[in-house]
Design an enzyme around this catalytic site. Structure first.
Site, PDB file in Angstrom:
ATOM      1  N   ARG A  76     -49.117  -8.785  78.837  1.00 46.67           N
ATOM      2  CA  ARG A  76     -47.663  -8.043  79.184  1.00 46.67           C
ATOM      3  C   ARG A  76     -47.528  -9.588  79.131  1.00 46.67           C
ATOM      4  NH1 ARG A  76     -47.799  -5.017  85.312  1.00 46.67           N
ATOM      5  NH2 ARG A  76     -45.812  -4.420  84.931  1.00 46.67           N
ATOM      6  N   CYS A  77     -46.614  -9.542  77.782  1.00 48.90           N
ATOM      7  CA  CYS A  77     -46.071 -10.653  77.479  1.00 48.90           C
ATOM      8  C   CYS A  77     -45.515  -9.758  75.464  1.00 48.90           C
ATOM      9  CB  CYS A  77     -46.696 -11.674  77.288  1.00 48.90           C
ATOM     10  SG  CYS A  77     -46.159 -13.547  76.298  1.00 48.90           S
ATOM     11  N   GLN A  97     -54.158   0.672  73.011  1.00 44.25           N
ATOM     12  CA  GLN A  97     -53.086   0.771  73.307  1.00 44.25           C
ATOM     13  C   GLN A  97     -52.624   0.972  71.436  1.00 44.25           C
ATOM     14  OE1 GLN A  97     -53.512  -3.290  76.004  1.00 44.25           O
ATOM     15  NE2 GLN A  97     -51.044  -2.759  74.598  1.00 44.25           N
ATOM     16  N   GLU A 142     -43.205  -6.183  80.486  1.00 48.04           N
ATOM     17  CA  GLU A 142     -43.709  -7.382  80.480  1.00 48.04           C
ATOM     18  C   GLU A 142     -42.607  -8.748  81.964  1.00 48.04           C
ATOM     19  OE1 GLU A 142     -43.199  -8.218  76.881  1.00 48.04           O
ATOM     20  OE2 GLU A 142     -42.020  -9.912  76.346  1.00 48.04           O
TER      21      GLU A 142
END
Ligand code: CDP
Length: 786
Positions: free
Chosen positions: A372-373, A225, A742
């Site tokens: 996702r944060c 990523q 997110e």
């Protein structure tokens, strides 16, 4: 001024354009697919890893003989081999700790990587891994962070400080907050857990490392990523100059923060390729993914809120114990040891607040990734949204009314929170009022009262979260010292098509579509003719990658500003073509026009051709620009989520009857992509609330090693999602956009738990820990009845 823009009607939903002005092909979605397994290099060898069956054990001996005797096996690598090559340990994100690549001396968690086998096929490598004989001497195991803090068993005896305590962090006014809590009419003081869970992306992590001895270049096809950051780390750790390293991040079947860290498999495959001079591939198994790669959450929080009798909040205190596993590999930027947990005051105007956190080592896999944060925003949001509902229950007040009474008001933005963040913009009243109206809140409460009278358990749960996304201003954020800005490079070709490259790297979020839209909107070109390319460090400008919903706030800003640089140059060329002074030319309706002379216009396509065929005398030919964007602040998206559930008191089964998500992510680039992001994140939030937990028994044995034990929702369990939006643009972002990916994962768990607790509140139930499995809910009902 913030304005409400209703989500467009379904037929218009797929339109293109930031302002919805540019209407193009409604089916426009770009994207290609080239996954790790599509990259095939002849003579590739394969790596399989050997894992410790013990959560804590001394390694007495490793015998490679039987494994090496298997035909096709080329090498067996141990931790000591890596130490000899100076690769025994790698730095963690914020640089405060280091992590073993392969266990040396001790294994610190079950499934820790102990050795690697290189063979001619994946199957042979896995067979040989079973033949590596490791002699262990088991040690006492610590799985509970509250036990770890007693320091009776020291997990990390490699460290100078012989303690399991990693760090203490605090922010806010401790004494004033304590005094205000003590003086409050009402004071709630509750323990709230956010269980350990796992991002579990569809595609696990993998690498194909290819050292070319002829050119001296190392190419790593890596499920990454953050390819540029990984290249810098590889260079710093190995000493190979960065120009000799190319990282290509292919299309990835989901990341969710799981593919940000550097994992042992990557290092061993790379070391093997460098040493053997042939390509080496490692693709982890599902079990390896669930047991060894970055977990998320595992925060044990104590939430105190003070309020007056009529529900005016006076103070907030949150004290947290964090379980970081065997290494402090939490995905937190250097200056934020507990990530962005400081957003724990949420959407509410607390006059006083204090939060502190202590992190501990345990015999569990390391991680604490931003699933996702944005670095612990989910834990913060869950704590405050549960806390507000607990307060409402104590006060006997409607949870919507309590929220509306205590929201930060629109006129207060930019809002300086008592814990240090400056919220850029928001309109919390509007978003919640819209959600209440859309779902028919008053009627639902009436229906609930009727059902309660009949002994039925229906619940309504609200979560009105605020997030902080878009790390970040480089003065505040860095990963291992690398500043967190992002970049874009745009080239417009002579015929008016173009290419945009950024330092971000999507894993399915649709950057191919939205980045092309930004360029199209800024330059008046056709979005379908703008190619988006990310993930190759040889071609993309340097950036910190994609996670924590940072792409739009940071890379998106860079794209917009690079395009505006191009427009500035284009204006000079347009003036030349119009035979006019530059000051007489204006950009209007996606064209250059000569002021006061109707019909005298030049399109960007005509300008592009002239940039290569007929530039003004003395001007550098071509039409391209690069922009490195260092945002002045983060962006603060928010939302109002409402869940409606029915609980069967006999079986404990919960049915999510309705779920409405009203999101505000500022200017929306592509409504269909945003809606897709919301659907995906809500599904993950639903799974966390009802199904998922990484569990260990008392002996440290991992209890969820595959998808029959760690459940992933299918379309059968997943509720129907209703969505909508409000638009409060970010004042500092070039196009007013905030991140969104997110939000649904951050905001939804509290809505589900609030709904189930609301359903069972007539029984006296005050809290249920996630995951709210049928058995747990049944026990909560049984306990309450008893
Ligand atoms: O960093 P990541 O791409 O995961 O998250 P994001 O910035 O929230 O973007 C997710 C996707 O939604 C991207 O394709 C964005 O461009 C798109 N998006 C949008 O269309 N409008 C927004 N205001 C925010 C995101």
């Amino acid at each position: 001024m913030a304005t409400i823009v209703e989500a467009p009607a379904p037929a218009e939903r797929h339109s293109i354009g930031l302002s919805m002005k540019r209407k193009e092909d409604p089916r426009f979605i770009q994207g290609r697919g080239r996954y790790l397994d599509d990259i095939v290099i002849p003579h590739t060898l394969h790596l399989a890893l050997v894992h410790s069956p013990y959560p804590h054990a001394r390694i007495v001996k490793i015998d490679k003989t039987a494994a090496l005797a298997l035909p096709g096996v080329k090498a067996v690598i141990t931790g000591e081999d890596l130490v000899a090559a100076n690769l025994g340990w790698i730095p963690t994100f914020h640089g405060y700790d280091k992590q073993m690549v392969l266990a040396v001396g001790k294994a610190l968690f079950q499934y820790q990587e102990v050795a690697g086998v290189i063979a001619t096929s994946r199957e042979i490598a896995h067979d040989a891994a079973e033949l590596v004989e490791v002699e262990y001497e088991p040690l006492d195991v610590v799985v509970d962070p509250f036990e770890a803090r007693k320091d009776e068993t020291i997990i990390r005896d490699d460290r100078e400080n012989k303690t399991n305590h990693i760090y203490h962090w605090e922010v806010g006014k401790r004494e004033e907050t304590d005094a205000a809590l003590a003086a409050s009419d009402v004071h709630i003081n509750e323990r709230i857990e956010f269980q350990r869970c796992h991002p579990a992306p569809l595609e696990p992590c993998g690498i194909l490392a290819d050292m070319d001895r002829g050119t001296g270049r190392l190419t790593m096809y890596l499920t990454s990523q953050a390819p540029h950051a990984h290249r810098t780390v590889v260079s710093l750790v190995t000493g190979i100059p960065e120009d000799k390293i190319r990282i290509v991040s292919p299309d990835i079947g989901g990341g969710f923060g799981n593919k940000v860290p550097v994992y042992p498999g990557y290092v061993v495959a790379t070391a093997a390729s460098v040493i053997l001079g042939v390509p080496v591939k490692w693709v982890e198994t599902r079990t390896e993914n669930l047991t060894t790669t970055g977990f998320a959450r595992d925060y044990h929080m104590n939430v105190e809120i003070g309020a007056t009798k009529d529900g005016q909040i006076t103070a907030l205190k949150v004290v947290t114990v964090a379980d970081h596993g065997a290494f402090d590999a939490a995905a937190d930027p250097t200056k934020y040891p507990a990530g962005m947990f400081g957003v724990v005051t949420g959407s509410y105007d607390f006059p006083l607040a204090f939060t502190e956190l202590d992190a501990y080592f345990t015999n569990k896999a390391p991680g604490g990734v931003a699933y996702r944060c944005s670095f612990r925003v989910t834990e913060a949001s869950y704590a405050i949204e549960r806390g507000m509902d607990m307060l409402a229950q104590r006060l006997g007040m409607d949870p919507a009314e309590l929220r509306l009474k205590n929201f930060v008001k629109k006129a207060q933005f930019p809002y300086a929170s008592p814990l240090g963040f400056v919220y850029d913009s928001g309109d919390y009243h509007l978003t919640l009022e819209k959600a209440l109206a859309r779902i028919g809140y008053a009627e639902l409460r009436k229906e609930q009262a009727e059902k309660r009278a009949r002994g039925e358990y229906m619940g309504i749960g609200i979560s009105t979260f605020t997030e902080v996304v878009g790390a970040g201003p480089s003065k505040l954020f860095d990963i291992m010292g690398i500043k967190m800005f992002d970049s874009a490079e745009i080239r417009i070709h002579p015929t008016g098509s173009g290419i945009v490259r950024t330092g971000a790297r999507h894993q399915g979020q649709g950057h191919e579509t939205t980045w092309a839209q930004i360029v199209a909107e800024e330059l008046g070109l056709d979005a379908q003719n703008i190619l988006v390319e990310e993930g190759d460090t040889d071609t993309a400008p340097y950036g910190l990658g994609t996670y924590a919903s940072r792409s739009t706030p940071v890379a998106g800003g860079a794209i917009s500003l690079a395009a505006r640089k191009i427009r500035e140059k284009a204006k000079k060329i347009a003036a030349h073509l119009l035979e006019a002074a530059e000051d007489d030319v204006e950009w209007t309706d996606y064209k250059f026009a000569l002021s006061g002379v109707p019909g005298k216009t030049v399109t960007m396509q005509e300008v592009a051709f002239a940039a290569y065929t007929n530039p003004p005398p003395g001007m550098e030919p071509g039409l391209e620009a690069t922009f490195y964007y260092d945002p002045p602040n983060m962006t603060f998206p928010h939302g109002a989520y409402i869940a409606v559930v029915d609980v069967d008191a006999e079986t404990g089964e919960t049915k999510v009857r309705r779920f409405l998500a009203i999101d505000d992510c500022g200017t929306v680039i592509n409504p269909m992509i945003v809606e897709g992001q919301i659907h995906g994140g809500l599904t993950e939030g639903f799974a966390i609330a009802f199904m998922q937990e990484i569990r260990f028994d008392e002996g440290g044995n991992h209890l969820n090693t595959n998808f029959t034990e760690y459940l992933v929702p299918t379309s059968l369990e997943t509720p129907h999602w209703e969505t909508g939006n409000t638009v409060t643009p970010s004042p500092h972002h070039p196009i007013g956009a905030k991140g969104v990916g997110e939000s649904p994962n951050v905001g939804s768990p509290a809505a589900f738990v609030n709904a189930v607790v609301d359903a069972l509140s007539p029984l006296g139930v005050k809290h249920i820990e996630m995951p709210m499995t049928r058995a747990k809910v049944w026990h909560a009902i049984a306990d309450a009845r008893a």
